[in-house]
Design an enzyme around this catalytic site. Structure first.
Site, mmCIF file in Angstrom:
data_model
loop_
_atom_site.group_PDB
_atom_site.id
_atom_site.type_symbol
_atom_site.label_atom_id
_atom_site.label_comp_id
_atom_site.label_asym_id
_atom_site.label_seq_id
_atom_site.Cartn_x
_atom_site.Cartn_y
_atom_site.Cartn_z
ATOM 1 N N HIS A 180 2.175 -26.742 -47.814
ATOM 2 C CA HIS A 180 2.095 -27.952 -46.980
ATOM 3 C C HIS A 180 1.593 -27.641 -45.583
ATOM 4 O O HIS A 180 1.112 -28.518 -44.874
ATOM 5 C CB HIS A 180 3.469 -28.616 -46.860
ATOM 6 C CG HIS A 180 4.035 -29.066 -48.167
ATOM 7 N ND1 HIS A 180 3.424 -30.000 -48.966
ATOM 8 C CD2 HIS A 180 5.160 -28.688 -48.828
ATOM 9 C CE1 HIS A 180 4.147 -30.195 -50.061
ATOM 10 N NE2 HIS A 180 5.198 -29.409 -50.008
ATOM 11 N N HIS A 196 4.714 -24.034 -36.917
ATOM 12 C CA HIS A 196 3.733 -24.346 -37.954
ATOM 13 C C HIS A 196 2.719 -25.324 -37.373
ATOM 14 O O HIS A 196 2.895 -25.844 -36.274
ATOM 15 C CB HIS A 196 4.435 -24.922 -39.189
ATOM 16 C CG HIS A 196 5.206 -26.155 -38.871
ATOM 17 N ND1 HIS A 196 6.538 -26.141 -38.558
ATOM 18 C CD2 HIS A 196 4.802 -27.443 -38.754
ATOM 19 C CE1 HIS A 196 6.930 -27.374 -38.290
ATOM 20 N NE2 HIS A 196 5.906 -28.187 -38.390
ATOM 21 N N HIS A 212 -0.161 -28.613 -37.759
ATOM 22 C CA HIS A 212 -0.629 -29.819 -38.437
ATOM 23 C C HIS A 212 -2.049 -30.106 -38.000
ATOM 24 O O HIS A 212 -2.358 -30.074 -36.815
ATOM 25 C CB HIS A 212 0.227 -31.028 -38.068
ATOM 26 C CG HIS A 212 1.638 -30.914 -38.515
ATOM 27 N ND1 HIS A 212 2.064 -31.326 -39.745
ATOM 28 C CD2 HIS A 212 2.725 -30.399 -37.894
ATOM 29 C CE1 HIS A 212 3.361 -31.087 -39.866
ATOM 30 N NE2 HIS A 212 3.787 -30.520 -38.759
ATOM 31 N N THR A 231 9.407 -34.526 -40.020
ATOM 32 C CA THR A 231 8.282 -35.315 -40.539
ATOM 33 C C THR A 231 7.918 -34.917 -41.965
ATOM 34 O O THR A 231 6.855 -35.277 -42.454
ATOM 35 C CB THR A 231 7.052 -35.190 -39.632
ATOM 36 O OG1 THR A 231 6.664 -33.815 -39.600
ATOM 37 C CG2 THR A 231 7.358 -35.673 -38.224
HETATM 38 ZN ZN LIG Z 1 5.640 -30.102 -38.101
#
Ligand SMILES: [Zn+2]
Ligand SMILES: *[C@@H]1O[C@H](CO)[C@@H](O)[C@H](O)[C@H]1NC(C)=O
Ligand SMILES: *[C@@H]1O[C@H](CO)[C@@H](O)[C@H](O)[C@H]1NC(C)=O
Ligand SMILES: *[C@@H]1O[C@H](CO)[C@@H](O)[C@H](O)[C@H]1NC(C)=O
Length: 336
Positions: free
Chosen positions: A101, A131, A133, A232
């Site tokens: 993901h 991480h 996005h 999220t």
């Molecule tokens: Zn995040």
């Protein structure tokens, strides 16, 4: 008085973009059960309406579109107490992975965790992982950015499992990124981009290496929006204090392009915007920083000294206002 007014106006307009988002992928070695609950279930960004838990029923979900003009300036420090304090982010021994993901780097077990405190946070929060996005999850005044970095923290002294049961259990620092061509913009992602070729495929992992997290920091770590929201990704627990920095990190377009090859189940990995229906606070610290004033003056091409601006104060303000509202700028010298 009017200088402050000008500054506020300028900031409102400069901060047209803002994103803040947190995501949650917990350290497997620390909390196998919780990690299973968070990551184990299969979910996809293509089918958000089928996400479980409070993802679809919650009322304080993230990410959101932050409207700068609706944010509450915490002038008296009722909610935001003092500057944010970051300790130990310079050398972090972390291992990267493509978890299907996102690309995330998790601190090694037994390492001393970096700690954030201050601002809207009560007590210390320990860094667990960051991480990425692409595109950004948060929007600021309706604008999204090409990338958003989430630094996930857990309240110091709590296990992740305990933190997920408390409204103040987690804190996520979100840094939005803008692309720019040129070598100087390669600094931020330099350490990560060399690892990308080995993280293209899902479930690839890298051995630990020492990363300087401050390279991924916003140029102004004291200018942000903050609100209470959720993870999220499933299970979307509403336990997150979000700190969304609004000064974008500049990254290189060449490096950004590498992310289009990374397999995260699709070509991007962001959750859609959720209803706001809550108060968003804006810290006021940035208003008092001389560097911000200087930056704004430069951006507005106020080449005169502050004293001469003061002497022409009202006129300058009127001009700025007209400029922002897109009307004709009238000439100060003629009105004098
Ligand atoms: Zn995040
Ligand atoms: C990073 O962590 C690994 C695994 O715990 C350890 O073997 C390695 O020595 C650490 N590296 C540094 C530079 O501390
Ligand atoms: C947070 O950490 C600092 C440094 O380790 C410590 O001095 C302080 O007492 C801690 N604050 C709380 C509320 O635990
Ligand atoms: C400011 O604007 C003037 C006229 O528009 C221009 O000549 C000057 O170079 C600008 N100064 C800076 C620092 O951009």
């Amino acid at each position: 008085m009017w200088i402050i007014a000008v500054t506020v106006l300028a900031i409102a307009d400069l901060h047209c973009f803002h994103l803040f988002y947190i995501r949650f992928h917990i350290i497997n070695s620390l909390l196998p059960i919780v990690a299973g609950a968070i990551n184990g279930a299969d979910w996809s960004y293509d089918y958000e309406t089928q996400w479980p838990g409070v993802c679809t029923t919650g009322t304080q979900q993230s990410p959101i579109n932050i409207m700068s003009r609706e944010a509450v300036y915490d002038k008296h420090g009722a909610h935001i107490k003092g500057p944010l304090v970051f300790r130990g982010y310079k050398n972090v021994n972390a291992s990267g992975e493509n978890d299907g993901h996102t690309l995330k780097w998790t601190i090694e077990e037994d390492e001393i965790m970096p700690v954030i405190s201050g601002g809207p946070l009560r007590g210390n929060y320990s860094f667990l992982q960051f991480h990425l996005h692409w595109l950004s999850e948060h929007a600021i005044d309706g604008m999204k950015y090409p990338m958003e970095i989430h630094f996930l923290h857990v309240k110091t002294g709590l296990s992740v499992e305990e933190a997920l049961e408390r409204p103040d259990g987690l804190a996520v620092v979100a840094v939005i990124a803008m692309v720019h061509s040129g070598e100087e913009s390669e600094y931020a992602l330099e350490e990560l981009s060399s690892m990308l070729p080995q993280l293209i495929n899902q479930h690839e992992k890298l051995p630990p290496s020492v990363i300087d997290l401050t390279r991924l920091f916003s140029p102004n770590m004291q200018s942000y929006y903050t609100y209470h929201g959720s993870l999220t990704t499933p299970q979307c627990q509403e336990v997150v204090t979000w700190i969304v920095l609004d000064t974008p990190l500049i990254i290189s377009d060449t490096q950004y392009k590498l992310f289009s090859k990374v397999d995260v189940g699709g070509i991007d990995n962001y959750r859609s915007l959720q209803p706001v229906n809550r108060v968003i606070y804006r810290n006021s610290a940035s208003l008092t920083f001389p560097s911000s004033l200087a930056l704004i003056a430069a951006l507005l091409n106020l080449t005169t000294t502050m004293s001469s601006i003061v002497s022409k104060g009202v006129c300058t303000f009127v001009n700025l206002k007209k400029r922002f509202w897109g009307k004709k700028v009238h000439d100060c010298s003629k009105t004098k």
